[in-house]
Design an enzyme around this catalytic site. Structure first.
Site, mmCIF file in Angstrom:
data_model
loop_
_atom_site.group_PDB
_atom_site.id
_atom_site.type_symbol
_atom_site.label_atom_id
_atom_site.label_comp_id
_atom_site.label_asym_id
_atom_site.label_seq_id
_atom_site.Cartn_x
_atom_site.Cartn_y
_atom_site.Cartn_z
ATOM 1 N N CYS A 369 19.876 0.451 -30.993
ATOM 2 C CA CYS A 369 18.632 1.217 -30.813
ATOM 3 C C CYS A 369 17.363 0.478 -31.247
ATOM 4 O O CYS A 369 16.412 0.394 -30.454
ATOM 5 C CB CYS A 369 18.687 2.563 -31.511
ATOM 6 S SG CYS A 369 20.295 3.130 -32.022
ATOM 7 N N ARG A 398 30.533 -2.807 -37.239
ATOM 8 C CA ARG A 398 30.491 -1.746 -38.246
ATOM 9 C C ARG A 398 31.602 -1.988 -39.251
ATOM 10 O O ARG A 398 32.705 -2.391 -38.889
ATOM 11 C CB ARG A 398 30.663 -0.370 -37.591
ATOM 12 C CG ARG A 398 29.478 -0.040 -36.699
ATOM 13 C CD ARG A 398 29.572 1.340 -36.128
ATOM 14 N NE ARG A 398 28.484 1.538 -35.173
ATOM 15 C CZ ARG A 398 28.369 2.575 -34.365
ATOM 16 N NH1 ARG A 398 29.284 3.529 -34.412
ATOM 17 N NH2 ARG A 398 27.356 2.674 -33.531
ATOM 18 N N GLN A 416 29.206 -1.633 -27.084
ATOM 19 C CA GLN A 416 28.771 -0.326 -26.599
ATOM 20 C C GLN A 416 28.104 -0.494 -25.249
ATOM 21 O O GLN A 416 27.292 -1.400 -25.074
ATOM 22 C CB GLN A 416 27.723 0.263 -27.555
ATOM 23 C CG GLN A 416 28.295 0.899 -28.791
ATOM 24 C CD GLN A 416 27.187 1.578 -29.572
ATOM 25 O OE1 GLN A 416 26.157 0.981 -29.869
ATOM 26 N NE2 GLN A 416 27.397 2.838 -29.912
ATOM 27 N N ASP A 418 25.470 0.780 -24.062
ATOM 28 C CA ASP A 418 24.448 1.553 -24.754
ATOM 29 C C ASP A 418 23.188 1.621 -23.903
ATOM 30 O O ASP A 418 22.831 0.656 -23.244
ATOM 31 C CB ASP A 418 24.137 0.818 -26.070
ATOM 32 C CG ASP A 418 23.648 1.763 -27.138
ATOM 33 O OD1 ASP A 418 23.567 2.970 -26.868
ATOM 34 O OD2 ASP A 418 23.356 1.273 -28.246
ATOM 35 N N HIS A 420 19.020 3.398 -24.033
ATOM 36 C CA HIS A 420 18.012 4.210 -24.703
ATOM 37 C C HIS A 420 16.953 4.568 -23.697
ATOM 38 O O HIS A 420 16.432 3.699 -23.009
ATOM 39 C CB HIS A 420 17.451 3.462 -25.905
ATOM 40 C CG HIS A 420 18.499 3.266 -26.959
ATOM 41 N ND1 HIS A 420 19.299 2.159 -27.000
ATOM 42 C CD2 HIS A 420 18.922 4.090 -27.960
ATOM 43 C CE1 HIS A 420 20.168 2.290 -27.993
ATOM 44 N NE2 HIS A 420 19.970 3.446 -28.586
ATOM 45 N N LYS A 504 23.533 15.804 -30.915
ATOM 46 C CA LYS A 504 24.152 15.072 -29.814
ATOM 47 C C LYS A 504 25.156 15.921 -29.052
ATOM 48 O O LYS A 504 25.676 16.904 -29.575
ATOM 49 C CB LYS A 504 24.844 13.820 -30.341
ATOM 50 C CG LYS A 504 25.927 14.105 -31.356
ATOM 51 C CD LYS A 504 26.641 12.838 -31.803
ATOM 52 C CE LYS A 504 27.702 13.173 -32.834
ATOM 53 N NZ LYS A 504 28.712 12.165 -33.023
ATOM 54 N N HIS A 550 19.578 8.502 -26.803
ATOM 55 C CA HIS A 550 20.571 7.427 -26.937
ATOM 56 C C HIS A 550 21.782 7.905 -26.153
ATOM 57 O O HIS A 550 22.184 9.050 -26.311
ATOM 58 C CB HIS A 550 21.065 7.264 -28.367
ATOM 59 C CG HIS A 550 20.012 7.120 -29.417
ATOM 60 N ND1 HIS A 550 19.944 6.023 -30.230
ATOM 61 C CD2 HIS A 550 19.011 7.939 -29.810
ATOM 62 C CE1 HIS A 550 18.948 6.177 -31.086
ATOM 63 N NE2 HIS A 550 18.369 7.333 -30.852
HETATM 64 ZN ZN LIG Z 1 20.961 4.283 -30.114
#
Ligand SMILES: [Zn+2]
Ligand SMILES: [Zn+2]
Length: 678
Positions: A369, A398, A416, A418, A420, A504, A550
């Protein structure tokens, strides 16, 4: 004799006035003897105060849960033969109640201990709780139990069950019980009584036949109710987990109310073991995890990597088609960035510890992010630029405790898919709805037709884990709620499960074995735009703050791949299969035709492997079949003369001879349609 009358409240609202001392079994019998016959235990809830929900049970059975006193206001399970002494709510628990399964499993542990003591009287008893999947009992005996002993024990358990002895509760003063245990050298029982009772207590015992065990109960009415039981394994454990203590032998087993459920349980375990992605990953040479590199770090081998490429290509193309822009960002950043984003404060326990370089301290990214935010912030934005949708297949790291990693499902480094989305508050619902459509498309394309949706919200009393104002949280939760309602998607609200920056929507897919997997997530965020002071110039010419969404749809590419492997048991649909077509020349003189076929299939975009080893045809076919290759093409003189191939399709068998052009056209159509058929 007491003439006291008590009021027993039944679930249907009826109240029975009965003499004190009446048992749940007597009440069940008065309702119907057939009901009494299927009851396992009774659930009592005090009448005073509101009827509380059943307390959550720990998955690890703690000693305390076995013996310690319960919360007096909570519902408690008792034997059907427990005399009722005061007003109470009574629920008769039958075999259908999930709690009943725990009772029969714990009762099975008593049956196990009975059998062990009859066969090996020198054994000392530890304790025998129910677990999520069965039960165990800890024993101390100098000689290790052999596999033959376990067979004998199981046979003896069948005898104990056949005797159908009643489980009878008895009690005696604590000091007397302790003296007896000490006299007999029952050091583990002495420990449990000392730890979980206080001087002056009465201690409860349960007797079945000659066997007695210190226990709080409850149990099924008699040993005959333990109808389907099996010993599963034997493991060593130190008494109280301390290696200076005597070693115990822990015998595990499981029990059900009937043979059918027991058989189904083992059939399912067998199926799960066969589908284990770690096993299939090795068999099909898809990936590995290497001790030298560290746990939770995935090596994608060529065959796994090609599946990943197909997944990633599909995802990137789909992002572009849906109005996203692709970006790439670094794997590490200065700690200052994580301070600004709030990860340093709210998320640092999940991050790799910092690396000191000459200019600053750096940390691996646990999320993408802040990087996408920096791209947004790098140039002025107007309302015409919104929504800005940045997508990346970003590697994140992580921290997971060593020893907790599990194949591709729980790792320390993952990718990910991912994205945004930066948008105006007015665009938020449309963007969230589009994300949910996209998530559905991902699941359907990869072969999952069923999913469940959860809305995770915050805990307003837990300010340490959630950033932002009440108003913003309410607004965010309401908008997600509204989108789900308008799309007619049923969902469950889970309080206290939101990310630190906003609520979420989690989409859990259901796999072929009915297991739920959490993969896709769509999150609302008003916090990070504020922390990074993001802006856009509105139609009014004024500066405004955008909001962020996200979302990750595979979630983790590694985890999604692990789920795909188990869902398909390694037999991937044609479009995903690492090798789509295996070529088997019947003899050496067909190698030239093999080369020609390989070239034509490759030109058609198919992934092909030729087996031109000097081996028997059937062995080559078997090898491709073991690799779960969707199509195996066999050819000799006849096929070469006709420019055809003899086709074997996975799970379908021999489809006969087909002109090459027809085979190519069919395979291409299946690949393009992401079909699961062959
Ligand atoms: Zn994010
Ligand atoms: Zn017990």
């Amino acid at each position: 004799m007491s003439t006291k009358t008590i009021a027993v409240h039944l679930p249907d609202g009826a109240i029975r006035e009965v003499p004190a001392g009446t048992t749940p079994l007597e009440i069940a019998n008065s309702i119907s003897p057939r009901l009494a016959a299927v009851c396992v235990v009774a659930r009592l809830t005090p009448v005073t105060g509101t009827a509380a929900e059943q307390p959550a049970h720990d998955s690890e059975p703690a000693e305390a849960a076995m013996y310690a006193a319960e919360d007096a206001s909570a519902p408690r399970l008792v034997d059907l033969t427990t005399p009722l002494t005061e007003d109470t709510r009574l629920q008769l628990v039958t075999e259908k109640d999930p709690e009943a399964l725990k009772v029969v499993r714990h009762s099975a542990a008593h049956v196990l201990a009975t059998a062990v003591l009859e066969l090996f009287p020198e054994t000392k008893l530890g304790h025998g709780p129910a677990t999520d999947s069965g039960f165990f009992y800890d024993f101390q005996r100098d000689k290790p139990f052999t596999p033959e002993d376990l067979v004998l024990i199981e046979a003896k358990m069948a005898e104990v069950v056949a005797r159908d002895d009643k489980f009878v509760r008895e009690s005696e003063p604590r000091e007397q019980a302790l003296a007896e245990f000490e006299r007999d050298g029952d050091f583990m029982k002495t420990h449990f009584v000392t730890k979980f009772t206080v001087p002056g207590d009465e201690v409860s015992f349960y007797r079945n036949g000659k066997f007695m065990d210190f226990c709080r109960g409850p149990h099924v009415p008699s040993t005959g109710r333990v109808k389907a039981v099996k010993i599963t394994n034997l493991a060593g454990a130190y008494w109280l987990g301390d290696e200076k203590n005597p070693q115990l032998q822990r015998i595990y087993g499981t029990a059900f109310f009937n043979k059918k459920d027991l058989d189904a349980h083992f059939a399912r375990l067998e199926e799960l073991a066969k589908r284990d992605h770690r096993l299939i990953g090795k068999q099909l040479d898809l990936f590995s995890i290497q001790e030298l590199a560290g746990p939770g770090l995935v090596f994608w081998h060529p065959k796994g990597a090609i599946v990943r490429k197909v997944m990633e290509d599909w995802m990137r193309d789909e992002c572009l088609r849906r109005g996203y822009q692709l970006v790439y960002t670094p794997h590490v950043a200065r700690v200052n960035l994580w301070q600004t984003s709030g990860h340093e404060g709210f998320y640092s326990a999940n991050m790799f510890t910092p690396m000191e370089l000459d200019d600053a301290s750096y940390r691996m990214k646990p999320m993408n992010c802040p990087f996408h935010i920096l791209i947004y912030k790098n140039s002025p934005k107007s309302y015409r630029d919104l929504p800005a949708r940045y997508a990346e297949l970003g590697n994140v790291y992580r921290y997971e405790r060593s020893g907790t990693m599990h194949g591709l499902l729980r790792v320390r480094g993952f990718t990910q898919d991912d994205a945004h989305i930066f948008c105006t508050p007015g665009q938020i619902e449309g963007e969230v709805a589009a994300c949910i459509d996209f998530a559905e498309a991902v699941l359907k394309t990869f072969g999952f037709n069923e999913f469940k949706v959860e809305l995770s919200t915050w805990d307003p009393n837990d300010r340490a884990h959630y950033a932002g104002s009440n108003e913003n949280w309410d607004l965010a939760i309401n908008s997600l709620d509204k989108v789900l309602k308008s799309k007619g998607i049923p969902y469950k609200t889970i309080p206290g499960e939101a990310a630190f920056y906003g609520p979420k929507i989690d989409i859990k897919l259901v796999d072929v074995l009915g297991r739920l997997w959490q993969l896709s997530t769509v999150q609302f965020d008003f916090n990070l735009p504020a922390r990074f002071e993001l802006e856009y110039v509105g139609e009014d010419g004024e500066r405004h703050q955008p909001v962020m969404v996200h979302r990750a749809l595979f979630g983790s590419v590694e985890r999604f791949f692990g789920v795909l492997i188990e869902h398909y048991a390694g037999a991937f649909p044609l479009w995903l299969a690492p090798v789509q077509v295996g070529l088997v020349p019947i003899s050496e003189r067909h190698h030239a035709y093999a080369k020609k076929l390989e070239a034509e299939l490759k030109a058609a975009g198919l992934r092909v492997e030729v087996d031109d080893r000097n081996e028997k045809m059937n062995g080559k076919i078997r090898d491709f079949a073991n690799q779960k290759t969707p199509y195996i093409l066999v050819f000799g003189d006849k096929e070469e003369a006709a420019n055809s191939v003899s086709v074997r399709a996975r799970a379908k068998g021999d489809l006969g001879s087909i002109p090459l052009a027809d085979f190519i056209a069919k395979a291409k159509a299946l690949v393009e349609g992401q079909s699961t058929e062959l």
